[in-house]
Design a protein around this motif. Structure first.
Motif, PDB file in Angstrom:
ATOM      1  N   PRO A 158       0.833  -1.212   0.000  1.00 50.57           N
ATOM      2  CA  PRO A 158       0.000   0.000   0.000  1.00 50.57           C
ATOM      3  C   PRO A 158       0.861   1.253   0.000  1.00 50.57           C
ATOM      4  CG  PRO A 158      -0.689  -1.537   1.718  1.00 50.57           C
ATOM      5  CD  PRO A 158       0.606  -2.038   1.187  1.00 50.57           C
ATOM      6  N   ASN A 159       0.316   2.333  -0.517  1.00 47.14           N
ATOM      7  CA  ASN A 159       0.962   3.633  -0.444  1.00 47.14           C
ATOM      8  C   ASN A 159       1.124   3.996   1.033  1.00 47.14           C
ATOM      9  OD1 ASN A 159       1.658   6.347  -0.425  1.00 47.14           O
ATOM     10  ND2 ASN A 159       0.182   6.930  -2.003  1.00 47.14           N
ATOM     11  N   PRO A 160       2.361   4.235   1.509  1.00 43.40           N
ATOM     12  CA  PRO A 160       2.558   4.532   2.946  1.00 43.40           C
ATOM     13  C   PRO A 160       1.719   5.706   3.431  1.00 43.40           C
ATOM     14  CG  PRO A 160       4.667   4.184   1.854  1.00 43.40           C
ATOM     15  CD  PRO A 160       3.625   4.238   0.770  1.00 43.40           C
ATOM     16  N   GLU A 161       1.485   6.674   2.548  1.00 39.04           N
ATOM     17  CA  GLU A 161       0.717   7.846   2.957  1.00 39.04           C
ATOM     18  C   GLU A 161      -0.756   7.535   3.185  1.00 39.04           C
ATOM     19  OE1 GLU A 161       1.303  10.908   0.133  1.00 39.04           O
ATOM     20  OE2 GLU A 161       3.480  11.021   0.391  1.00 39.04           O
ATOM     21  N   ALA A 162      -1.203   6.376   2.686  1.00 42.86           N
ATOM     22  CA  ALA A 162      -2.618   6.038   2.797  1.00 42.86           C
ATOM     23  C   ALA A 162      -3.028   5.653   4.215  1.00 42.86           C
ATOM     24  CB  ALA A 162      -2.963   4.896   1.838  1.00 42.86           C
ATOM     25  N   THR A 163      -2.051   5.388   5.082  1.00 41.32           N
ATOM     26  CA  THR A 163      -2.368   4.970   6.448  1.00 41.32           C
ATOM     27  C   THR A 163      -1.951   6.003   7.492  1.00 41.32           C
ATOM     28  OG1 THR A 163      -0.259   3.784   6.593  1.00 41.32           O
ATOM     29  CG2 THR A 163      -2.177   2.537   5.827  1.00 41.32           C
ATOM     30  N   VAL A 164      -1.584   7.209   7.037  1.00 38.71           N
ATOM     31  CA  VAL A 164      -1.054   8.228   7.949  1.00 38.71           C
ATOM     32  C   VAL A 164      -2.164   9.080   8.561  1.00 38.71           C
ATOM     33  CG1 VAL A 164       0.347  10.320   8.073  1.00 38.71           C
ATOM     34  CG2 VAL A 164       1.193   8.328   6.815  1.00 38.71           C
TER      35      VAL A 164
END
Length: 566
Positions: A158-164
């Motif tokens: 997943p895009n790391p920014e999607a869970t921030v």
């Protein structure tokens, strides 16, 4: 009894909350097959003899001598150049309508806001459109293609920014203007540009235009072929005929919108000629409900992926109307108007697979599509909306019991949207009764006491070999990258669910037959996922996918069909 059933709807939600949980996608590339047209390197799949499939944990494997599904080099065309196409784009003022408006309002036309602003005309339907089967030879063959192609898209985390982002009810960033939270696409003041921005955009909307054109012709064909007396036999009136006429006008508007988003004449495509499978008005309503359903779901499947967010916005506003059309045709056919909580999305190649068999021919200046045509999956005991008891079949008389032990086909015509046959229904037809719960006469809502299908129903299947010419001028060819089928995938609402394919019989040319059981799963409590007109296919994997990455299942799809569960 079901073997392994994969239920993935909850994972997409959990992905946003748990960083180390993400959807698995298919990995690896199939072994390449022979060189395709144009010299591009294209991944394929090869299956050795004796590689018959068995469903997970079941004993119904394929025969030892079976060679399984074959995958010839995919049919593509790297040299297609479209001929010029044009239409009148000049905006004009309708002086007659303007004078009428001024007369009714009792005020000069110049005082009515907007009345004197020129209006863009509709894109004209093709005056040479005909109906009937295509007879002739294809002059162009295969989907258009460019570049070296692989069989699958490699899986990524997943895009790391999607869970921030913290969804805790507190603003996380400073606002740029009062009353507008930070974030969002296209909110920085940039002027919108309403046109496609990539090959993905163009080919997606071009597919949408093919869909809009057939819907316009279909609605007109219903009006041309069936009289007010035919409508009256289904308890429908002249007002209901006008509703169909108005929906045709909507389609002309949709075709104009999509033509403009494609860039006007240079990117648009003209209307084609079509071939429909229905013989009666009730069959026409059944067919139209199915066709508008995949038209709607086809757009929901790609609109969130478009590079042009402006195009996605306008497309949403047209597809909202499309969904209402599907509901209307269900009502005209005596079915419950909206039996699901969520409308599903399907990949472009699925929508094109369903649509292509009903396009007989297109003009020589038509644009060509890049999407895949999968082999057809036939549901041999397809639930028929023409019956009082679709689960029992026409031969069962009465309404007792919900068991289907035979693979009798009670549809008419051909293709994935073949409607329930009134002739096959005979005395078991739901049009012959006025009993509440059994009748399928036109109504705002019909609550059928006997469902079209039910969990645990045995479904009999067969499928075509790849390599069949389909679509306009028979110029596209069905294909698959998958290996031998092992599972049936059911795509409905928010769910991608598998059931084992059992009693598998494969033959060397890629055709085959088998059975499965209709799953018993729910989207949420109280919402059976298997309902309405839904999408099923055969796959060589039961890897989990969700609505947003469903196109990644395509290299594993053997054949596609429609299932009318309710």
């Amino acid at each position: 009894m079901y073997g392994r059933i994969t239920f993935v709807v909850g994972l997409a939600v959990a992905n946003a909350l748990i960083p180390d949980l993400h959807m698995r996608q298919a990995v690896g590339s199939p072994s390449p097959t022979s060189e395709p047209t144009g010299g591009s390197s294209l991944g394929g799949s090869s299956t050795g003899s004796g590689s018959g499939s068995s469903s997970g944990g079941s004993s119904g494997g394929g025969s030892p001598e079976a060679t399984g599904t074959t995958s010839a080099s995919l049919p593509i065309d790297t040299n297609f150049s479209p001929e010029p196409f044009s239409f009148n784009e000049a905006a004009t003022v309708n002086s007659e309508a303007l004078a009428s408006a001024a007369s009714i309002a009792g005020t000069p036309a110049t005082d009515i806001p907007g009345a004197t602003i020129p209006v863009q005309p509709l894109v004209s339907p093709n005056p040479e459109t005909t109906r009937g089967n295509f007879t002739g030879s294809a002059t162009v063959t295969g989907a258009i293609a460019k570049g070296a192609l692989n069989g699958t898209i490699s899986a990524l985390p997943p895009n790391p920014e999607a869970t921030v982002f913290k969804a805790n009810g507190i603003l996380q960033s400073n606002q740029t203007i009062p009353f507008q939270p930070a974030g969002g696409l296209g909110t920085n003041g940039t002027e919108p540009v309403y046109r496609v921005q990539s090959d993905f955009d163009y080919q997606s909307l071009l597919l949408g235009l093919y869909q809009e054109w057939i819907e316009l012709d279909l609605f007109k064909d219903i009006l041309n072929r069936f009289s007010e007396a035919d409508f009256a036999k289904l308890n429908l009136t002249a007002s209901d005929r006008f509703l169909v006429e108005f929906m045709a006008e909507q389609e002309n508007g949709h075709a104009t919108l999509v033509s403009n988003l494609l860039g006007g004449p240079g990117g648009s495509t003209p209307q084609c000629s079509y071939h429909y499978p229905y013989e009666t008005l009730d069959e026409a309503f059944d067919f139209a409900a199915k066709l508008t359903q995949w038209g709607e779901s086809g757009v929901w499947g790609f609109q969130a992926h478009l590079d042009s967010r402006e195009s996605a916005q306008l497309l949403d506003q047209s597809i909202a109307t499309e969904g209402r059309q599907s509901m209307i045709f269900r009502q005209l056919g005596g079915l419950f108007p909206m039996p699901v909580w969520f409308e599903t999305g399907i990949p472009q190649s699925w929508a094109w697979t369903y649509l292509a068999p009903y396009i007989a021919s297109c003009p020589s200046n038509a644009k060509r599509l890049a999407w895949q045509n999968f082999p057809e999956l036939h549901i041999l005991n397809q639930p028929s909306a023409a019956l009082v008891n679709a689960s029992q079949g026409a031969s069962a008389g009465g309404s007792a019991g919900n068991t289907t032990k035979t693979s009798s086909n009670e549809t008419v015509g051909w293709g994935p949207a073949a409607p329930g046959s009134e002739a096959a229904a005979g005395n078991a037809s739901c049009t012959l009764t006025n009993k509440t719960g059994d009748s399928c006469g036109g109504s705002i809502s019909q609550n059928h006491s006997i469902p079209l299908s039910f969990p645990g129903r045995q479904v009999f299947l067969s499928w075509d070999a790849p390599g069949k010419p389909v679509g306009p001028n028979n110029s596209y060819v069905t294909s698959t990258l998958a290996k031998d089928p092992k599972f049936v995938v059911w795509v409905s609402q928010l769910n991608v669910t598998y059931s084992p394919l059992e009693d598998i019989k494969l033959v060397p040319n890629g055709t085959g037959s088998g059975t499965t059981l209709q799953p018993d799963i729910s989207t949420f409590e109280g919402d059976p996922a298997i309902n309405g007109t839904m999408f099923i296919g055969l796959t060589d994997t039961d890897d989990p996918f969700s609505m947003f990455n469903l196109s990644s299942i395509n290299p594993h799809v053997v054949a596609l069909g429609l299932y009318q569960a309710g």
